[in-house]
Design an enzyme around this catalytic site. Structure first.
Site, mmCIF file in Angstrom:
data_model
loop_
_atom_site.group_PDB
_atom_site.id
_atom_site.type_symbol
_atom_site.label_atom_id
_atom_site.label_comp_id
_atom_site.label_asym_id
_atom_site.label_seq_id
_atom_site.Cartn_x
_atom_site.Cartn_y
_atom_site.Cartn_z
ATOM 1 N N LYS A 103 -17.866 -5.167 5.672
ATOM 2 C CA LYS A 103 -16.708 -6.051 5.825
ATOM 3 C C LYS A 103 -16.610 -6.394 7.302
ATOM 4 O O LYS A 103 -17.290 -5.761 8.122
ATOM 5 C CB LYS A 103 -15.435 -5.380 5.317
ATOM 6 C CG LYS A 103 -15.014 -4.161 6.105
ATOM 7 C CD LYS A 103 -13.668 -3.672 5.645
ATOM 8 C CE LYS A 103 -13.138 -2.637 6.614
ATOM 9 N NZ LYS A 103 -11.827 -2.170 6.267
ATOM 10 N N CYS B 274 -16.296 4.389 1.404
ATOM 11 C CA CYS B 274 -15.208 5.017 0.647
ATOM 12 C C CYS B 274 -15.140 4.586 -0.813
ATOM 13 O O CYS B 274 -15.250 5.429 -1.704
ATOM 14 C CB CYS B 274 -13.883 4.710 1.330
ATOM 15 S SG CYS B 274 -13.881 5.225 3.042
ATOM 16 N N ASP C 212 -17.347 18.887 17.367
ATOM 17 C CA ASP C 212 -18.409 18.406 16.465
ATOM 18 C C ASP C 212 -19.666 19.223 16.769
ATOM 19 O O ASP C 212 -19.868 19.644 17.913
ATOM 20 C CB ASP C 212 -18.673 16.909 16.699
ATOM 21 C CG ASP C 212 -19.374 16.267 15.517
ATOM 22 O OD1 ASP C 212 -18.726 15.501 14.780
ATOM 23 O OD2 ASP C 212 -20.580 16.542 15.315
ATOM 24 N N LEU D 23 -7.055 5.310 6.116
ATOM 25 C CA LEU D 23 -7.457 4.408 7.198
ATOM 26 C C LEU D 23 -8.492 3.418 6.701
ATOM 27 O O LEU D 23 -9.444 3.802 6.016
ATOM 28 C CB LEU D 23 -8.069 5.210 8.345
ATOM 29 C CG LEU D 23 -7.249 6.388 8.878
ATOM 30 C CD1 LEU D 23 -8.044 7.141 9.935
ATOM 31 C CD2 LEU D 23 -5.926 5.896 9.449
ATOM 32 N N VAL E 101 -13.270 9.182 10.865
ATOM 33 C CA VAL E 101 -11.901 9.631 10.594
ATOM 34 C C VAL E 101 -11.433 10.603 11.678
ATOM 35 O O VAL E 101 -10.305 10.517 12.176
ATOM 36 C CB VAL E 101 -11.825 10.283 9.189
ATOM 37 C CG1 VAL E 101 -10.489 10.961 8.968
ATOM 38 C CG2 VAL E 101 -12.077 9.243 8.113
ATOM 39 N N THR F 143 -11.890 13.347 2.353
ATOM 40 C CA THR F 143 -11.588 13.162 0.931
ATOM 41 C C THR F 143 -12.392 14.185 0.131
ATOM 42 O O THR F 143 -13.618 14.170 0.153
ATOM 43 C CB THR F 143 -11.964 11.730 0.508
ATOM 44 O OG1 THR F 143 -11.230 10.833 1.342
ATOM 45 C CG2 THR F 143 -11.624 11.480 -0.950
ATOM 46 N N GLU G 57 -11.446 0.856 7.907
ATOM 47 C CA GLU G 57 -12.258 0.539 9.080
ATOM 48 C C GLU G 57 -11.856 -0.838 9.576
ATOM 49 O O GLU G 57 -11.628 -1.746 8.794
ATOM 50 C CB GLU G 57 -13.752 0.570 8.723
ATOM 51 C CG GLU G 57 -14.205 1.964 8.391
ATOM 52 C CD GLU G 57 -15.707 2.067 8.199
ATOM 53 O OE1 GLU G 57 -16.442 1.230 8.733
ATOM 54 O OE2 GLU G 57 -16.120 2.994 7.495
HETATM 55 C C1 UGA Z 1 -10.726 1.944 2.096
HETATM 56 C C2 UGA Z 1 -9.215 1.917 1.809
HETATM 57 O O1 UGA Z 1 -8.719 0.577 1.920
HETATM 58 C C3 UGA Z 1 -8.457 2.815 2.791
HETATM 59 O O2 UGA Z 1 -7.084 2.856 2.459
HETATM 60 C C4 UGA Z 1 -9.045 4.234 2.687
HETATM 61 O O3 UGA Z 1 -8.426 5.123 3.608
HETATM 62 C C5 UGA Z 1 -10.532 4.171 2.997
HETATM 63 O O4 UGA Z 1 -11.169 3.300 2.045
HETATM 64 C C6 UGA Z 1 -11.068 5.579 2.872
HETATM 65 O O5 UGA Z 1 -11.050 6.129 1.767
HETATM 66 O O6 UGA Z 1 -11.392 6.194 3.891
HETATM 67 P P1 UGA Z 1 -12.356 0.720 3.840
HETATM 68 O O7 UGA Z 1 -13.484 1.289 3.039
HETATM 69 O O8 UGA Z 1 -12.401 0.829 5.330
HETATM 70 O O9 UGA Z 1 -10.953 1.380 3.379
HETATM 71 O O10 UGA Z 1 -12.311 -0.830 3.524
HETATM 72 P P2 UGA Z 1 -11.406 -1.881 2.736
HETATM 73 O O11 UGA Z 1 -10.772 -2.787 3.704
HETATM 74 O O12 UGA Z 1 -10.533 -1.217 1.765
HETATM 75 O O13 UGA Z 1 -12.552 -2.713 1.973
HETATM 76 C C7 UGA Z 1 -13.446 -2.088 1.060
HETATM 77 C C8 UGA Z 1 -14.368 -3.090 0.433
HETATM 78 O O14 UGA Z 1 -13.668 -3.919 -0.500
HETATM 79 C C9 UGA Z 1 -15.050 -4.057 1.406
HETATM 80 O O15 UGA Z 1 -16.404 -4.198 1.056
HETATM 81 C C10 UGA Z 1 -14.320 -5.358 1.205
HETATM 82 O O16 UGA Z 1 -15.112 -6.485 1.485
HETATM 83 C C11 UGA Z 1 -13.974 -5.280 -0.281
HETATM 84 N N1 UGA Z 1 -12.806 -6.095 -0.659
HETATM 85 C C12 UGA Z 1 -11.574 -5.791 -0.201
HETATM 86 C C13 UGA Z 1 -12.971 -7.167 -1.541
HETATM 87 O O17 UGA Z 1 -14.088 -7.458 -2.009
HETATM 88 N N2 UGA Z 1 -11.872 -7.891 -1.913
HETATM 89 C C14 UGA Z 1 -10.631 -7.600 -1.451
HETATM 90 O O18 UGA Z 1 -9.675 -8.304 -1.848
HETATM 91 C C15 UGA Z 1 -10.478 -6.535 -0.576
#
Ligand code: UGA
Length: 430
Positions: free
Chosen positions: A321, A261, A35, A154, A16, A124, A156
């Protein structure tokens, strides 16, 4: 405007912090990135980036002149009025967020009483932390420091676009003037700015992540029911998403959510509620469904292969992901350990995460490409929907595998194409 007012500090140059610092530089600010990890800072000075994030190396290079990398907290506070805290807040074994790194920063602030600063929380942190920090600052007689909560949203893999084109910017403050100064940093960004108090800003972050996680567990349960009744969850999700009140996002059924997250924030929100005497029933189910979802893949394998003892299973994808090398809380880790516990041999390939995987998935044979991973295997499980898996070399795979079985943990492949190539195909709820 003094030199100090123009510079922005960032403490904690992890994921972040580095994205925030680089994007603030792109917006025209001079940024001092701090850092405690001297090796990381030395590498960044040389232009080496410790994380995999598409577009970040280029953006950092373009803005290098506006960025200073340091291990000195004094340098940050001597040069910057506004200082972001972006240290990590990992979960403890109870599910609470570990705030030791945040409080380490607060307790080592250099003597500042004659100067005014604004500390901006990007990490967070549980609802109530801002209030606690404000009292701690008052106790240290550092009363000229204002505190602002400015949570990050954000993802990733798309973090730069998320920063530059956000759906909203949330700013929680006690002192409107401090909130306005932080809002002004984002002046060039065209997005609604929501100004509120500190606990509300903190809650918006948790509630947003928990809601998205709930959407995923919800569609995963719909998928499980679809399997029983012969419906196709992909079409169901599309049909639901066309309703604008529901929307298409986060309705991809699969083997569950991971990452640094969602699992952490859902557990923390449940804990925040519990600590205040409220039992958050829905989140308990969201977490449980996510755990069970990984077990279902093991059951699918057993349905086709019988006992998994001495069977070889190839995992395609390890990262939580696509477009990240991050393995934190990845479904692949849980899946690999369940398969190993069942006596299977596990092989794996990931386009990016292999160099980071040795520690995370012990006992798994890490391979350099898809074909090496599937060679001699009894089944392949698609765990991460990397673009390169959209066109699997099915013909060659079939020749190399013991059994032509593909479990598509992300409903990413075209079932007909896979079946036409002579494979048994199973997705999640289709
Ligand atoms: C998530 C949030 O989307 C961000 O808005 C937030 O800022 C971030 O956490 C955080 O708190 O820092 P992130 O963890 O990078 O972001 O990833 P996502 O794209 O949200 O995916 C999270 C997980 O959900 C992944 O394992 C993905 O495969 C899964 N996922 C996502 C599903 O299984 N189905 C979906 O439809 C979408």
């Amino acid at each position: 405007m003094t030199r100090k007012e123009r510079r922005v500090g960032i403490i904690g140059i992890g994921y972040v912090g580095l994205v925030t610092g680089t994007c603030l530089a792109e917006l025209g600010h001079s940024v001092v990135c701090m850092d405690i990890d001297a090796e990381k800072i030395a590498a960044l000075r040389e232009g080496e980036i410790p994380i995999y994030e598409p577009g970040l190396p280029e953006l950092l290079k373009q803005n290098r002149e506006r960025m200073i990398f340091t291990t000195s907290l004094e340098e940050v506070f001597d040069n910057c009025e506004i200082v972001f805290i972006a240290v990590d807040t990992p979960p403890t074994f109870t599910g609470d967020a570990d705030l030791s790194r945040v409080f380490q920063v607060i307790s080592s602030l250099p003597g500042l009483s004659s100067d005014s600063h604004i500390l901006v929380m990007k990490s967070t942190v549980p609802v109530g932390t801002g209030t606690k920090i404000s009292s701690e600052l008052a106790r240290q007689e550092a009363g000229s420091i204002d505190y602002v909560s400015n949570p990050e949203f954000l993802r990733e893999g798309t973090a730069i676009d998320d920063f530059m084109n956000p759906d909203r910017i949330v700013i929680g403050s006690r002192n409107a003037g401090a909130g306005d100064k932080v809002a002004a940093l984002y002046g060039k960004i065209d997005a609604p700015i929501l100004k509120t108090n500190i606990p509300t800003a903190e809650m918006i972050k948790y509630a947003s992540n928990a809601f998205l996680a709930t959407k995923i567990s919800f569609i995963n349960e719909i998928a499980n029911v679809c399997e029983e009744i012969g419906a196709d969850v992909s079409v169901v999700a599309n049909g639901m998403g066309l309703d604008q009140r529901i929307g298409h996002h986060f309705l991809n059924a699969g083997i569950g959510f991971g990452g640094s997250c969602f699992p952490k924030d859902v557990a923390a929100l449940k804990q925040i509620a519990g600590n205040s005497g409220y039992h958050f029933q829905l989140l308990t189910a969201v977490i449980e469904v996510n755990e069970l979802q990984k077990r279902r893949v093991v059951n699918k394998l057993k349905k086709h292969l019988g006992s998994l003892t001495d069977k070889t299973i190839a995992l395609l994808g390890l990262a939580f992901k696509p477009d990240t090398n991050d393995l934190r809380e990845a479904s692949s880790i849980v899946l690999a350990s369940r398969l190993l516990a069942d006596g299977a041999y596990v092989k794996a390939y990931d386009p990016v995460a292999i160099p980071y995987a040795a520690k995370a998935v012990r006992g798994v044979l890490l391979c350099d490409d898809i074909l090496a991973a599937v060679e001699g295997s009894d089944a392949a499980v698609l765990v991460t929907e990397w673009a390169e898996f959209a066109e699997l070399p099915l013909e060659q795979m079939k020749k190399l595998m013991n059994h032509p079985l593909i479990i598509d943990g992300r409903n990413f492949l075209d079932p007909q194409q896979v079946r036409d190539a002579g494979f048994t195909y199973e997705g999640i709820g289709r």
